[in-house]
Design an enzyme around this catalytic site. Structure first.
Site, PDB file in Angstrom:
ATOM      1  N   CYS A   1       1.546  12.008  -0.564  1.00  0.00           N
ATOM      2  CA  CYS A   1       2.643  11.498   0.269  1.00  0.00           C
ATOM      3  C   CYS A   1       3.949  11.873  -0.430  1.00  0.00           C
ATOM      4  CB  CYS A   1       2.528   9.974   0.401  1.00  0.00           C
ATOM      5  SG  CYS A   1       3.761   9.262   1.507  1.00  0.00           S
TER       6      CYS A   1
ATOM      7  N   CYS B   1       6.571   5.115  -2.822  1.00  0.00           N
ATOM      8  CA  CYS B   1       6.600   3.658  -2.891  1.00  0.00           C
ATOM      9  C   CYS B   1       5.997   3.237  -4.233  1.00  0.00           C
ATOM     10  CB  CYS B   1       5.835   3.055  -1.722  1.00  0.00           C
ATOM     11  SG  CYS B   1       6.477   3.614  -0.138  1.00  0.00           S
TER      12      CYS B   1
ATOM     13  N   PHE C   1       6.783  -3.317   5.570  1.00  0.00           N
ATOM     14  CA  PHE C   1       8.082  -3.953   5.399  1.00  0.00           C
ATOM     15  C   PHE C   1       8.353  -4.312   3.924  1.00  0.00           C
ATOM     16  CE2 PHE C   1      11.541  -6.910   6.643  1.00  0.00           C
ATOM     17  CZ  PHE C   1      12.238  -6.016   7.417  1.00  0.00           C
ATOM     18  N   HIS C   2       7.579  -5.233   3.420  1.00  0.00           N
ATOM     19  CA  HIS C   2       7.469  -5.511   1.978  1.00  0.00           C
ATOM     20  C   HIS C   2       8.677  -6.083   1.248  1.00  0.00           C
ATOM     21  CE1 HIS C   2       3.834  -3.416   2.707  1.00  0.00           C
ATOM     22  NE2 HIS C   2       4.285  -2.213   2.524  1.00  0.00           N
TER      23      HIS C   2
HETATM   24  N1  SAH Z   1       2.448   5.635   4.779  1.00  0.00           N
HETATM   25  C1  SAH Z   1       2.147   4.653   5.726  1.00  0.00           C
HETATM   26  C2  SAH Z   1       0.668   4.432   5.932  1.00  0.00           C
HETATM   27  C3  SAH Z   1      -0.212   4.434   4.721  1.00  0.00           C
HETATM   28  S1  SAH Z   1      -0.083   3.090   3.603  1.00  0.00           S
HETATM   29  C4  SAH Z   1       2.822   3.342   5.337  1.00  0.00           C
HETATM   30  O1  SAH Z   1       3.337   3.245   4.244  1.00  0.00           O
HETATM   31  O2  SAH Z   1       2.865   2.461   6.185  1.00  0.00           O
HETATM   32  C5  SAH Z   1      -1.031   1.814   4.397  1.00  0.00           C
HETATM   33  C6  SAH Z   1      -0.634   0.406   3.988  1.00  0.00           C
HETATM   34  O3  SAH Z   1      -1.101   0.100   2.659  1.00  0.00           O
HETATM   35  C7  SAH Z   1       0.866   0.187   3.963  1.00  0.00           C
HETATM   36  O4  SAH Z   1       1.210  -1.014   4.557  1.00  0.00           O
HETATM   37  C8  SAH Z   1       1.146   0.146   2.502  1.00  0.00           C
HETATM   38  O5  SAH Z   1       2.333  -0.515   2.271  1.00  0.00           O
HETATM   39  C9  SAH Z   1      -0.073  -0.564   1.969  1.00  0.00           C
HETATM   40  N2  SAH Z   1      -0.234  -0.431   0.522  1.00  0.00           N
HETATM   41  C10 SAH Z   1       0.108   0.625  -0.250  1.00  0.00           C
HETATM   42  N3  SAH Z   1      -0.201   0.391  -1.540  1.00  0.00           N
HETATM   43  C11 SAH Z   1      -0.733  -0.847  -1.602  1.00  0.00           C
HETATM   44  C12 SAH Z   1      -1.294  -1.634  -2.661  1.00  0.00           C
HETATM   45  N4  SAH Z   1      -1.336  -1.183  -3.913  1.00  0.00           N
HETATM   46  N5  SAH Z   1      -1.788  -2.842  -2.351  1.00  0.00           N
HETATM   47  C13 SAH Z   1      -1.776  -3.291  -1.072  1.00  0.00           C
HETATM   48  N6  SAH Z   1      -1.300  -2.569  -0.028  1.00  0.00           N
HETATM   49  C14 SAH Z   1      -0.774  -1.371  -0.286  1.00  0.00           C
HETATM   50 FE1  SF4 Z   2       3.406   6.976   1.245  1.00  0.00          FE
HETATM   51 FE2  SF4 Z   2       4.615   4.667   0.706  1.00  0.00          FE
HETATM   52 FE3  SF4 Z   2       2.754   4.760   2.648  1.00  0.00          FE
HETATM   53 FE4  SF4 Z   2       2.043   5.005   0.059  1.00  0.00          FE
HETATM   54  S1  SF4 Z   2       2.929   3.200   1.065  1.00  0.00           S
HETATM   55  S2  SF4 Z   2       1.314   6.278   1.734  1.00  0.00           S
HETATM   56  S3  SF4 Z   2       3.805   6.148  -0.799  1.00  0.00           S
HETATM   57  S4  SF4 Z   2       4.754   5.821   2.595  1.00  0.00           S
END
Ligand code: SAH
Ligand code: SF4
Length: 391
Positions: free
Chosen positions: A135, A139, A249-250
């Site tokens: 990606c 994040c 959102f987070h």
């Molecule tokens: N890129 C898109 C979809 C893939 S991530 C997005 O960010 O929405 C899918 C979900 O997993 C997202 O809500 C992301 O925030 C969450 N996610 C990523 N890393 C995580 C983690 N370590 N623990 C819990 N949820 C996580």
């Molecule tokens: Fe990409 Fe962020 Fe989604 Fe992870 S949570 S897949 S880094 S957009």
């Protein structure tokens, strides 16, 4: 050893087109299939019927060998196999969790890898599909975001993940007569590796096939696309795909969200909320899912919960609380259960559904945010990759 050129290419580019070579019929739109069939000499009068027959074989029977398509003449089957292929990613390994979750490691053309995860639930099953290798967004709480190697998946590679899961679940044989409600693979979520809205066209073409009554045939309400907040593509998602939307959102202030979801620096909370308020089709039956990962002492206070409720006022919404899933080297810890419960209560009292997502497949690193290509997992730093590539 002298480094090879493709690695440099991988680091710098995101291919947006199909790989060259024979056309893969899996994943292409109906319109393109008609065009391709005409090009090989299919008579114009027959072309729609031939495309419908091919769709049935590929997406409703799981057939990937032209010679087995017995309602087509032998000559036509030969013509097809001379000009086209039916290809899905290669399954390199499958891991099964003690909770029934299955994680597939898949190899794509060019050797890249992605993961797809099947999560069985009571009376249904969800396939979590990847849209990119790695990606480009970073994040800070997400394992996929630490992967340097990035390329977009083709629509065939995206639909291919659904076909592979159906193969593995042995669902082709049981498909006839079943509806969305009784299938093992009843739901699809774009929540695997990658940002789907940075690969819009391929994701759209793939999901159209997943929703097509003559294709995979899942109702659009059983498909959820999750985005980190690519604002300009949000209304296109409603207009051109029409599936349900989830937003990562987070964070409830720009300061926190900038750190967790850096795309927030480009499209901040205010801009994102405005785009969501304008999202067509919103109603109480079609709510936006707000995903909110619960990270200890970062975004899990009562104040955060109150701010969240205030921010989303007026948007038909459901808040999905995701306890943070740890991965090797992750900089955060999961919020403690009482804090998660308190947070959920505040949201619930404000009138929103606030389910806490039970982590699934943690023992095989298949839970949300833990996905990363196996070969990448072994690489430690960008410096190492750069050295390998000799840049
Ligand atoms: N890129 C898109 C979809 C893939 S991530 C997005 O960010 O929405 C899918 C979900 O997993 C997202 O809500 C992301 O925030 C969450 N996610 C990523 N890393 C995580 C983690 N370590 N623990 C819990 N949820 C996580
Ligand atoms: Fe990409 Fe962020 Fe989604 Fe992870 S949570 S897949 S880094 S957009």
């Amino acid at each position: 050893m002298k480094p090879s050129a493709p690695i440099i290419h991988d680091l710098l580019t995101i291919p947006r087109t199909l790989p060259s070579g024979p056309v893969n019929l899996i994943g292409i739109s109906r319109a393109l299939m008609l065009k391709k069939l005409l090009e090989i000499g299919t008579p114009e009068k027959q072309v729609k019927m031939r495309a419908a027959q091919l769709w049935q074989w590929i997406y409703q029977k799981g057939e990937r060998n032209f010679s087995q398509m017995t309602n087509l003449s032998k000559n036509y089957r030969e013509l097809l196999s001379e000009n086209f292929i039916l290809e899905v990613p290669k399954v390199i390994s499958k891991k099964c969790s003690k909770d029934g979750t299955r994680k597939y490691l898949l190899q794509l053309a060019g050797g890249h890898e992605v993961e797809a995860v099947y999560i069985p639930e009571e009376g249904r099953g969800t396939l979590c599909v990847s849209s990119q290798v790695g990606c480009t967004l970073t994040c800070s709480f997400c394992h996929t975001g630490t992967q340097k190697l990035v390329r977009n998946l083709t629509s065939g590679e995206i639909v291919g993940q659904v076909l592979i899961a159906r193969d593995d679940l042995g669902e082709w044989e049981n498909l006839s007569g079943t509806n969305n409600e009784t299938r093992s693979l009843s739901n699809v979520v774009l929540m695997g590796m990658g940002e789907p809205l940075y690969n819009f066209e391929n994701v759209r073409d793939a999901l159209k096939i997943v929703m097509d009554p003559e294709g995979i045939c899942l109702s659009r309400k059983r498909i959820t696309l999750s985005t980190s907040g690519v604002v300009p593509e949000i209304s296109r998602t409603a207009d051109e795909i029409g599936c349900l939307l989830a937003v990562s959102f987070h964070g409830t202030t720009d300061e926190i969200r900038d750190k967790l979801v850096p795309i927030n620096k480009k499209w901040n909370i205010e801009t994102l909320i405005k785009a969501l308020k304008d999202y067509p089709r919103l109603s109480n039956s079609e709510r936006i899912t707000f995903e909110y990962v619960m990270i200890k002492d970062v975004n899990d206070s009562e104040l955060d919960a109150f701010r969240l409720v205030k921010l989303i006022a007026g948007i038909p919404a459901k808040i999905n609380l995701i306890p943070f899933n740890e991965w090797p080297g992750s900089p955060y810890k999961r919020s403690e259960w009482p804090k998660i419960k308190k947070f959920a209560d505040i949201i619930h009292r404000a009138g929103y559904a606030s389910p806490v997502r039970t982590p699934r497949g943690e023992d095989i690193m298949a839970a949300c945010g833990q996905l990363k290509s196996e070969t990448e997992r072994q690489r430690k730093s960008k410096k190492e990759i750069t050295m390998e590539a000799g840049i």
